[in-house]
Structure formats: C-alpha cells, structure tokens
Design a protein around this motif. Structure first.
Motif, PDB file in Angstrom:
ATOM      1  N   GLY A  76     -20.234  11.431   2.002  1.00 22.17           N
ATOM      2  CA  GLY A  76     -19.508  12.695   2.018  1.00 22.17           C
ATOM      3  C   GLY A  76     -18.048  12.542   1.634  1.00 22.17           C
ATOM      4  O   GLY A  76     -17.511  13.330   0.853  1.00 22.17           O
ATOM      5  N   ARG A  77     -17.396  11.519   2.184  1.00 22.58           N
ATOM      6  CA  ARG A  77     -15.982  11.298   1.877  1.00 22.58           C
ATOM      7  C   ARG A  77     -15.780  10.961   0.405  1.00 22.58           C
ATOM      8  O   ARG A  77     -14.881  11.482  -0.248  1.00 22.58           O
ATOM      9  CB  ARG A  77     -15.404  10.199   2.765  1.00 22.58           C
ATOM     10  N   TYR A  78     -16.628  10.077  -0.134  1.00 22.59           N
ATOM     11  CA  TYR A  78     -16.505   9.711  -1.543  1.00 22.59           C
ATOM     12  C   TYR A  78     -16.789  10.898  -2.448  1.00 22.59           C
ATOM     13  O   TYR A  78     -16.143  11.050  -3.492  1.00 22.59           O
ATOM     14  CB  TYR A  78     -17.444   8.552  -1.885  1.00 22.59           C
ATOM     15  N   ALA A  79     -17.754  11.712  -2.091  1.00 20.56           N
ATOM     16  CA  ALA A  79     -18.078  12.882  -2.912  1.00 20.56           C
ATOM     17  C   ALA A  79     -16.892  13.839  -2.967  1.00 20.56           C
ATOM     18  O   ALA A  79     -16.530  14.331  -4.047  1.00 20.56           O
ATOM     19  CB  ALA A  79     -19.318  13.593  -2.373  1.00 20.56           C
ATOM     20  N   VAL A  80     -16.271  14.107  -1.832  1.00 19.34           N
ATOM     21  CA  VAL A  80     -15.109  14.995  -1.807  1.00 19.34           C
ATOM     22  C   VAL A  80     -13.949  14.375  -2.584  1.00 19.34           C
ATOM     23  O   VAL A  80     -13.295  15.052  -3.387  1.00 19.34           O
ATOM     24  CB  VAL A  80     -14.697  15.336  -0.357  1.00 19.34           C
ATOM     25  N   THR A  81     -13.710  13.089  -2.389  1.00 18.65           N
ATOM     26  CA  THR A  81     -12.632  12.395  -3.096  1.00 18.65           C
ATOM     27  C   THR A  81     -12.852  12.445  -4.610  1.00 18.65           C
ATOM     28  O   THR A  81     -11.934  12.762  -5.374  1.00 18.65           O
ATOM     29  CB  THR A  81     -12.528  10.928  -2.629  1.00 18.65           C
ATOM     30  N   ALA A  82     -14.067  12.147  -5.041  1.00 14.50           N
ATOM     31  CA  ALA A  82     -14.372  12.141  -6.476  1.00 14.50           C
ATOM     32  C   ALA A  82     -14.262  13.549  -7.068  1.00 14.50           C
ATOM     33  O   ALA A  82     -13.742  13.713  -8.184  1.00 14.50           O
ATOM     34  CB  ALA A  82     -15.766  11.569  -6.716  1.00 14.50           C
ATOM     35  N   ILE A 125     -12.752   7.832 -12.725  1.00  6.29           N
ATOM     36  CA  ILE A 125     -12.684   8.207 -11.300  1.00  6.29           C
ATOM     37  C   ILE A 125     -12.894   6.967 -10.440  1.00  6.29           C
ATOM     38  O   ILE A 125     -12.175   6.752  -9.467  1.00  6.29           O
ATOM     39  CB  ILE A 125     -13.726   9.298 -10.965  1.00  6.29           C
ATOM     40  N   ALA A 126     -13.873   6.152 -10.827  1.00  2.37           N
ATOM     41  CA  ALA A 126     -14.167   4.923 -10.067  1.00  2.37           C
ATOM     42  C   ALA A 126     -12.942   4.024  -9.994  1.00  2.37           C
ATOM     43  O   ALA A 126     -12.613   3.508  -8.917  1.00  2.37           O
ATOM     44  CB  ALA A 126     -15.340   4.188 -10.710  1.00  2.37           C
ATOM     45  N   ASP A 127     -12.262   3.867 -11.110  1.00  2.00           N
ATOM     46  CA  ASP A 127     -11.065   3.013 -11.138  1.00  2.00           C
ATOM     47  C   ASP A 127      -9.942   3.599 -10.284  1.00  2.00           C
ATOM     48  O   ASP A 127      -9.321   2.885  -9.495  1.00  2.00           O
ATOM     49  CB  ASP A 127     -10.562   2.832 -12.575  1.00  2.00           C
ATOM     50  N   ARG A 128      -9.676   4.881 -10.455  1.00  2.00           N
ATOM     51  CA  ARG A 128      -8.558   5.505  -9.729  1.00  2.00           C
ATOM     52  C   ARG A 128      -8.786   5.537  -8.222  1.00  2.00           C
ATOM     53  O   ARG A 128      -7.846   5.388  -7.447  1.00  2.00           O
ATOM     54  CB  ARG A 128      -8.329   6.933 -10.230  1.00  2.00           C
ATOM     55  N   GLN A 129     -10.044   5.747  -7.810  1.00  2.22           N
ATOM     56  CA  GLN A 129     -10.324   5.938  -6.383  1.00  2.22           C
ATOM     57  C   GLN A 129     -10.970   4.725  -5.725  1.00  2.22           C
ATOM     58  O   GLN A 129     -11.339   4.775  -4.551  1.00  2.22           O
ATOM     59  CB  GLN A 129     -11.204   7.177  -6.183  1.00  2.22           C
ATOM     60  N   TYR A 138     -22.371   3.888  -7.441  1.00  2.00           N
ATOM     61  CA  TYR A 138     -22.414   4.827  -6.312  1.00  2.00           C
ATOM     62  C   TYR A 138     -22.012   6.227  -6.778  1.00  2.00           C
ATOM     63  O   TYR A 138     -22.636   7.224  -6.419  1.00  2.00           O
ATOM     64  CB  TYR A 138     -21.507   4.329  -5.190  1.00  2.00           C
ATOM     65  N   LEU A 139     -20.962   6.307  -7.603  1.00  2.00           N
ATOM     66  CA  LEU A 139     -20.535   7.598  -8.147  1.00  2.00           C
ATOM     67  C   LEU A 139     -21.637   8.229  -8.988  1.00  2.00           C
ATOM     68  O   LEU A 139     -21.837   9.451  -8.943  1.00  2.00           O
ATOM     69  CB  LEU A 139     -19.273   7.442  -8.995  1.00  2.00           C
ATOM     70  N   GLU A 140     -22.348   7.426  -9.755  1.00  2.00           N
ATOM     71  CA  GLU A 140     -23.442   7.951 -10.572  1.00  2.00           C
ATOM     72  C   GLU A 140     -24.502   8.615  -9.703  1.00  2.00           C
ATOM     73  O   GLU A 140     -25.012   9.686 -10.038  1.00  2.00           O
ATOM     74  CB  GLU A 140     -24.058   6.838 -11.427  1.00  2.00           C
ATOM     75  N   GLN A 141     -24.812   7.999  -8.573  1.00  2.00           N
ATOM     76  CA  GLN A 141     -25.784   8.586  -7.646  1.00  2.00           C
ATOM     77  C   GLN A 141     -25.258   9.906  -7.072  1.00  2.00           C
ATOM     78  O   GLN A 141     -25.989  10.899  -7.002  1.00  2.00           O
ATOM     79  CB  GLN A 141     -26.082   7.626  -6.500  1.00  2.00           C
ATOM     80  N   LEU A 142     -23.995   9.910  -6.666  1.00  2.73           N
ATOM     81  CA  LEU A 142     -23.404  11.118  -6.098  1.00  2.73           C
ATOM     82  C   LEU A 142     -23.360  12.249  -7.131  1.00  2.73           C
ATOM     83  O   LEU A 142     -23.709  13.397  -6.827  1.00  2.73           O
ATOM     84  CB  LEU A 142     -21.990  10.845  -5.581  1.00  2.73           C
ATOM     85  N   PHE A 143     -22.941  11.915  -8.356  1.00  2.00           N
ATOM     86  CA  PHE A 143     -22.803  12.958  -9.377  1.00  2.00           C
ATOM     87  C   PHE A 143     -24.148  13.474  -9.857  1.00  2.00           C
ATOM     88  O   PHE A 143     -24.243  14.614 -10.318  1.00  2.00           O
ATOM     89  CB  PHE A 143     -21.907  12.477 -10.525  1.00  2.00           C
TER      90      PHE A 143
END
Length: 190
Positions: A40-46, A64-68, A74-79
C-alpha cells in the motif's frame, strides 16, 4: 496525517465511545499493528511520483523505481493492478511508460490502496467476526468502525491534494535536484 495526529484522532474516537482502560490497552496494541503494508505504501508513493512527473509524457517505471528506491519488478506488479483498476494507463514502445487514468485529479488514496489489494482492517479477525472462540468479540464493532473511519479519511484525500501540499512539493524539488545532479555526474563519465 502524521502518526501523532492519527493517534489523537483515534483517542478522541475512543473517548467519544467512553472506552475503558482495558480496551484502550488493546487499542494501543492494535495501533501498533495497524500499519498499511509495504504494498500500500509503495503504491501510494509510486502514484504520487507519477502524478508529479507526468505532464503529457508517459513516465517509465524504471524512473519511478530509481527515484523512490522501489524494486522495478515490484512496481511492475503494483502497476498491473493499478492499470486493471483504471487508475493508470500504459503506453508501449519507445518513450512508453505510464500516465494517470482519465480521472487523475479525483484519484483518492483509498482507491490506490484498494486497487493493490490492501485494506484498512483494524479487527483481530480480519473482519470475519470470529475473534472470540469463533464468535464476535465485545469490541469487534468498534474496531470495524475504526477501520471504516480510516478508509473514509483516506477517501477524502486526493492524489492531487497530496501533490499540492507544500511538504510534498519541497520533497519533490529535492528529489528532482538529486536526480539532475546524478544525471550530470553520470553523463560526465560517458
């Protein structure tokens, strides 16, 4: 909302219901456990990063992965989940990435958390009502209501509102400056 503000709000809610010291101790233990998970936190941050960096151009997940400092896989799964829920749209090919969905200024924090399969559950039983030897416990309805209040609170905060906050803008500017410095240093080596 900062953690101390959330605790003050929850304390007022407990006082409103005239809660005993034993239940208050139970509440304190639950507050400690009441955390939105990494997902949840990563999804909101991204999503906040995406909203701040996307004007008209798609934003690659790798940026996004680099900046955050979030794993790209993991981002691919969330997105994937965020796209299925319609909160983002993907653009393929060179210059591809992600854009916010059509109602970008109305996306709430709770929508993001819900889209990635998170919920705000403050009950011990996961909302099943079997918290006391298979039966509903004395405080189940209280904790269930608290979870609904937290969800409502997160529903009242839009991604646009969060992005417009002075604190958010300050952090965004710092990250942008760091990113530009890194790019300048990296290009000097090539």
């Amino acid at each position: 909302m900062r953690e101390w503000e959330a605790q003050q709000y929850l304390t007022k809610l407990l006082r409103y219901y005239n809660i005993s010291a034993a239940i208050l101790k139970d509440w304190q233990q639950r507050v400690h456990k009441m955390r939105i998970t990494t997902r949840g936190r990563y999804a909101v941050t991204a999503m906040l990063d995406l909203s701040l960096h996307s004007t008209q151009q798609p934003v690659p997940l790798s940026h996004i992965a680099d900046r955050q400092s979030i794993s790209l896989s993991y981002l691919e799964q969330l997105f994937c989940r965020l796209r299925k829920s319609g909160l983002v749209k993907s653009v393929r090919g060179p210059g591809g990435g992600y854009l916010l969905g059509p109602c970008d200024n109305k996306i709430s924090i709770s929508q993001i958390i819900d889209a990635v399969g998170e919920g705000v559950d403050t009950t011990v039983c996961g909302g099943k009502g079997n918290c006391n030897a298979g039966e509903i416990c004395l405080t189940h309805l209280l904790w269930d209501e608290l979870g609904k209040e937290i969800h409502k609170f997160l529903s009242d905060i839009s991604l646009a509102d969060l992005g417009a906050r002075q604190e958010t803008q300050s952090i965004f500017q710092r990250q942008l400056k760091q990113s530009l410095n890194w790019q300048q240093q990296h290009s000097a080596f090539h």
